[in-house]
Design a protein around this motif. Sequence first.
Motif, PDB file in Angstrom:
ATOM      1  N   LEU A 255       2.238   7.611  -0.602  1.00 18.84           N
ATOM      2  CA  LEU A 255       3.009   6.421  -0.249  1.00 18.84           C
ATOM      3  C   LEU A 255       4.087   6.192  -1.311  1.00 18.84           C
ATOM      4  O   LEU A 255       3.996   6.729  -2.415  1.00 18.84           O
ATOM      5  N   PRO A 256       5.104   5.385  -0.995  1.00 22.01           N
ATOM      6  CA  PRO A 256       6.074   5.016  -2.028  1.00 22.01           C
ATOM      7  C   PRO A 256       5.345   4.417  -3.232  1.00 22.01           C
ATOM      8  O   PRO A 256       4.360   3.689  -3.072  1.00 22.01           O
ATOM      9  N   LEU A 257       5.810   4.700  -4.428  1.00 25.63           N
ATOM     10  CA  LEU A 257       5.080   4.292  -5.626  1.00 25.63           C
ATOM     11  C   LEU A 257       4.906   2.786  -5.726  1.00 25.63           C
ATOM     12  O   LEU A 257       3.874   2.300  -6.187  1.00 25.63           O
ATOM     13  N   LEU A 258       5.906   2.017  -5.319  1.00 25.48           N
ATOM     14  CA  LEU A 258       5.809   0.560  -5.292  1.00 25.48           C
ATOM     15  C   LEU A 258       6.393   0.058  -3.985  1.00 25.48           C
ATOM     16  O   LEU A 258       7.421   0.558  -3.521  1.00 25.48           O
ATOM     17  N   MET A 259       5.729  -0.931  -3.397  1.00 21.71           N
ATOM     18  CA  MET A 259       6.183  -1.501  -2.127  1.00 21.71           C
ATOM     19  C   MET A 259       5.972  -3.010  -2.163  1.00 21.71           C
ATOM     20  O   MET A 259       4.914  -3.473  -2.598  1.00 21.71           O
ATOM     21  N   GLU A 260       6.946  -3.761  -1.709  1.00 21.21           N
ATOM     22  CA  GLU A 260       6.780  -5.205  -1.640  1.00 21.21           C
ATOM     23  C   GLU A 260       5.840  -5.536  -0.488  1.00 21.21           C
ATOM     24  O   GLU A 260       6.078  -5.143   0.652  1.00 21.21           O
ATOM     25  N   SER A 261       4.781  -6.260  -0.788  1.00 22.63           N
ATOM     26  CA  SER A 261       3.797  -6.577   0.241  1.00 22.63           C
ATOM     27  C   SER A 261       4.332  -7.584   1.250  1.00 22.63           C
ATOM     28  O   SER A 261       5.128  -8.469   0.916  1.00 22.63           O
TER      29      SER A 261
ATOM     30  N   LEU B 196       2.642  -5.708  -5.047  1.00 22.78           N
ATOM     31  CA  LEU B 196       3.484  -4.513  -5.060  1.00 22.78           C
ATOM     32  C   LEU B 196       2.918  -3.401  -4.182  1.00 22.78           C
ATOM     33  O   LEU B 196       3.319  -2.243  -4.309  1.00 22.78           O
ATOM     34  N   THR B 197       1.983  -3.754  -3.300  1.00 20.44           N
ATOM     35  CA  THR B 197       1.452  -2.775  -2.360  1.00 20.44           C
ATOM     36  C   THR B 197       1.426  -3.371  -0.952  1.00 20.44           C
ATOM     37  O   THR B 197       0.795  -4.411  -0.731  1.00 20.44           O
ATOM     38  N   ASP B 198       2.101  -2.730  -0.036  1.00 17.27           N
ATOM     39  CA  ASP B 198       2.092  -3.204   1.346  1.00 17.27           C
ATOM     40  C   ASP B 198       1.006  -2.470   2.124  1.00 17.27           C
ATOM     41  O   ASP B 198       1.250  -1.832   3.146  1.00 17.27           O
ATOM     42  N   THR B 199      -0.210  -2.563   1.582  1.00 20.70           N
ATOM     43  CA  THR B 199      -1.363  -1.915   2.198  1.00 20.70           C
ATOM     44  C   THR B 199      -2.441  -2.967   2.422  1.00 20.70           C
ATOM     45  O   THR B 199      -2.205  -4.164   2.281  1.00 20.70           O
ATOM     46  N   PHE B 200      -3.648  -2.534   2.733  1.00 19.62           N
ATOM     47  CA  PHE B 200      -4.742  -3.424   3.114  1.00 19.62           C
ATOM     48  C   PHE B 200      -4.977  -4.547   2.105  1.00 19.62           C
ATOM     49  O   PHE B 200      -5.282  -5.682   2.487  1.00 19.62           O
ATOM     50  N   SER B 201      -4.826  -4.264   0.827  1.00 16.89           N
ATOM     51  CA  SER B 201      -5.174  -5.235  -0.208  1.00 16.89           C
ATOM     52  C   SER B 201      -3.992  -6.060  -0.708  1.00 16.89           C
ATOM     53  O   SER B 201      -4.129  -6.816  -1.662  1.00 16.89           O
ATOM     54  N   GLY B 202      -2.850  -5.962  -0.072  1.00 14.00           N
ATOM     55  CA  GLY B 202      -1.643  -6.606  -0.579  1.00 14.00           C
ATOM     56  C   GLY B 202      -1.577  -8.120  -0.394  1.00 14.00           C
ATOM     57  O   GLY B 202      -2.353  -8.722   0.351  1.00 14.00           O
ATOM     58  N   ILE B 203      -0.622  -8.723  -1.099  1.00 13.24           N
ATOM     59  CA  ILE B 203      -0.306 -10.142  -0.975  1.00 13.24           C
ATOM     60  C   ILE B 203       1.198 -10.296  -1.167  1.00 13.24           C
ATOM     61  O   ILE B 203       1.772  -9.667  -2.067  1.00 13.24           O
TER      62      ILE B 203
END
Length: 226
Positions: free
Chosen positions: A110-116, A182-189
């Motif tokens: 995945l991209p190293l950092l993603m805005e959630s 910084l993660t647009d995955t299951f655990s993001g906010i």
Amino acid sequence: MGVSKQAIASEFMGTALLLATVVGSGIMGERLAGGNVAVALLANTLATGAALIALIATFGPRSGAHFNPLVTLTEAALKRLAWATAGVYLLAQVLGAIAGVVAAHYMFELPLLMESTHTRTGPHQWWSETVASFGLLTVILNVAKTRPDFVPVAVGSYITAAYWFTASTSFANPAVTVARSLTDTFSGIRPADAPGFILAQIAGAGLAVAFFTWLEADTPEQHKHV
């Protein structure tokens, strides 16, 4: 005496591995759960609780294994840790948490950092974080006093339970909250929701310190004898 490089490295690496676990297990759980959110959350929960036990046991003798600004600030407020050391710990924890997110993203291509974009806000979520943080600090403060060798299991067990009994899934950690934005995955906010969580966490920790202080002041004399 200043804080050792080993202690700083322990706080950085322990927090990094914790976030790699939180984010990585969330990604893996969601991918394998076939749309079943409960199964994904269970996978996320068990991995996080198990990792906490292992990481606290590993790094506890070197840095105290805080991995959490709430714990560090509490130790400083109770005059068990110098404020200068606390500041270094806080920086190591935040940088470690972000590094853990980067590590998890890279493992899963995945991209190293993603805005959630995961919305987590409102009074019920904030109250959940207050309760989660109060409970976590209450467990840490009291178990560390009476059974310090049991702290890893106590903390891992509490977080495992709090994932399920709080509406927010128990972040209870400002460094974790920042990193999970910084993660647009299951655990993001969502980044916009992070400040509300952090304020609620600080409030919960403050209440825990006040409660612990009150308990200590009212400890019966017979409980002080072996």
